[in-house]
Design an enzyme around this catalytic site. Structure first.
Site, PDB file in Angstrom:
ATOM      1  N   LYS A  34     -31.302  32.712 -16.495  1.00  8.24           N
ATOM      2  CA  LYS A  34     -30.690  31.729 -15.760  1.00  8.24           C
ATOM      3  C   LYS A  34     -29.808  32.445 -14.831  1.00  8.24           C
ATOM      4  CE  LYS A  34     -27.355  27.882 -15.817  1.00  8.24           C
ATOM      5  NZ  LYS A  34     -26.736  26.818 -16.672  1.00  8.24           N
ATOM      6  N   LYS A  49     -34.625  29.842 -13.902  1.00  2.00           N
ATOM      7  CA  LYS A  49     -33.644  29.008 -12.888  1.00  2.00           C
ATOM      8  C   LYS A  49     -32.844  29.697 -12.272  1.00  2.00           C
ATOM      9  CE  LYS A  49     -30.014  25.630 -13.539  1.00  2.00           C
ATOM     10  NZ  LYS A  49     -28.973  25.071 -14.300  1.00  2.00           N
TER      11      LYS A  49
HETATM   12  C1  PBG Z   1     -24.932  24.152 -17.019  1.00  2.00           C
HETATM   13  C2  PBG Z   1     -25.835  23.628 -16.075  1.00  2.00           C
HETATM   14  C3  PBG Z   1     -25.974  23.832 -14.554  1.00  2.00           C
HETATM   15  C4  PBG Z   1     -27.075  23.445 -14.352  1.00  2.00           C
HETATM   16  C5  PBG Z   1     -27.798  22.673 -15.317  1.00  2.00           C
HETATM   17  N1  PBG Z   1     -27.190  23.090 -16.422  1.00  2.00           N
HETATM   18  C6  PBG Z   1     -24.797  24.521 -13.772  1.00  2.00           C
HETATM   19  C7  PBG Z   1     -24.454  25.775 -13.901  1.00  2.00           C
HETATM   20  O1  PBG Z   1     -25.056  26.661 -14.539  1.00  2.00           O
HETATM   21  O2  PBG Z   1     -23.337  26.086 -13.191  1.00  2.00           O
HETATM   22  C8  PBG Z   1     -27.381  23.383 -12.932  1.00  2.00           C
HETATM   23  C9  PBG Z   1     -28.732  22.462 -12.283  1.00  2.00           C
HETATM   24  C10 PBG Z   1     -28.713  22.294 -10.950  1.00  2.00           C
HETATM   25  O3  PBG Z   1     -28.120  22.802 -10.066  1.00  2.00           O
HETATM   26  O4  PBG Z   1     -29.512  21.535 -10.522  1.00  2.00           O
HETATM   27  N2  PBG Z   1     -24.972  23.194 -18.292  1.00  2.00           N
END
Ligand code: PBG
Length: 330
Positions: free
Chosen positions: A197, A250
């Site tokens: 991520k 991601k």
């Molecule tokens: C954190 C989380 C995020 C997203 C999914 N889970 C935000 C982040 O890490 O700041 C982002 C998903 C998206 O932008 O569609 N729990």
């Protein structure tokens, strides 16, 4: 040089194209994100993500019925709690928003839909970070967070989640969660780890959706630098070793190389998260008439699959399912 007898265009005539298609996007590939809001009295549209909303518990049933009706196999739940605190304790409340939503879905729909629960602290902490914060240094503390992640996992599994999806990028989170689940008797609960991520500006619109903006700093001390690719393979290798069943990359669209390398290297189920910013860009350009929204949507989702994703978390899930069903019947 003379044009040889190999003619690439032979396989592009309209009758043959269907049987030589290498990648076929299917409704079975889609995972639909859903925001459940404990404070909302009615369905609240998310301005930064046109077409998406936050649902109160009492509106969830209708939405899930629609999703199942479209043939979508899975949802991922994000919770917006009624109250937040420094440790995000609502995240592991057995009567918390996600736990209640999961139970409601299980009770009403049984096996008709796969329930994935996002497993993170950021929507539940008052400071908005994905871990416990040291009061003095403001550092995000890794190891004290792990114990809490284990508790959240167990509470979500107890409520009936099929898959828990840790997204906080803490080191050792998969091991901690696997151990907690096994110890509590949830040996069959699946872990879909947000393994690679990235620290990405593509999450912008999600912060409004999930009310998870942060009070100070940013997430760069735990999420990955977008300059790095080899590091993603190390992250994935570690999560697999710790017991992840499915690994996620991601965001998706600017990270197709990562999806491709992860799939090629590990040959395990790979999920890709087509995130909020990727969705909203297409929506905005579509609204302006600069892009054909539906065509772009199919192109992007197919490209993510072509890169190597076995499943795609996408806010386009319902739109794509509708379009795919229509194409099939025409
Ligand atoms: C954190 C989380 C995020 C997203 C999914 N889970 C935000 C982040 O890490 O700041 C982002 C998903 C998206 O932008 O569609 N729990």
């Amino acid at each position: 040089m003379k044009l040889g007898s190999t003619r690439m265009r032979r396989l592009r005539n309209p009758r043959v194209r269907r049987i030589v298609k290498e990648t076929q996007l299917s409704i079975d590939d889609l995972i639909c994100p859903l925001f459940v809001d404990e404070k909302a009295k009615k369905v609240v549209p998310i301005t930064s993500m046109p077409g998406q909303s936050r649902f109160p518990l009492n509106a969830l049933k209708k939405e899930i019925e629609e999703i199942i009706g479209l043939g979508i196999p899975a949802i991922i739940l994000f919770g917006i709690p009624g109250k937040k605190d420094e440790r995000g304790s609502e995240a592991y409340n057995s009567k918390g928003v996600v736990q209640n939503a999961t139970r409601l879905i299980r009770e009403n729909f049984g096996d008709k839909i796969l329930v994935i629960t996002d497993l993170c602290l950021c929507e539940y902490t008052s400071h908005g970070h994905c871990g416990i914060v040291d009061k003095k240094t403001k550092a995000i503390l890794n190891d004290p967070t792990l114990e809490i992640l284990g508790k959240i996992a167990v509470s979500q599994a107890e409520a009936g989640a099929d898959i828990v999806a840790p997204s906080g990028m803490m080191d050792g989170m998969v091991h901690a969660i696997r151990t907690a689940l096994d110890d509590a008797g949830f040996k069959d609960t699946i872990i879909m780890s947000y393994a690679a991520k990235y620290h990405s500006s593509f999450y912008g619109p999600f912060r409004e959706a999930a009310e998870s903006g942060y009070a100070f700093g940013d997430r760069s001390t735990y999420q990955m630098d977008f300059s790095n690719a080899d590091e993603a393979l190390r992250e994935v290798a570690l999560d697999l070793k710790e017991g992840a069943d499915i690994v996620m990359v991601k965001p998706a669209l600017a990270y197709l190389d990562i999806i491709c390398r992860v799939k090629q290297e590990f040959r395990v189920p790979v999920a890709a998260y087509n995130v909020s910013g990727e969705y909203s860009m297409i929506k905005a350009a579509g609204e302006k008439g600069w892009l054909k929204e539906q065509a772009i949507m199919l192109e992007v989702l197919t490209a993510i699959k072509r890169a190597g994703a076995d499943m795609i978390l996408t806010y386009f899930a319902k739109d794509a399912a509708m379009l795919l069903a229509k194409q099939k019947s025409s």
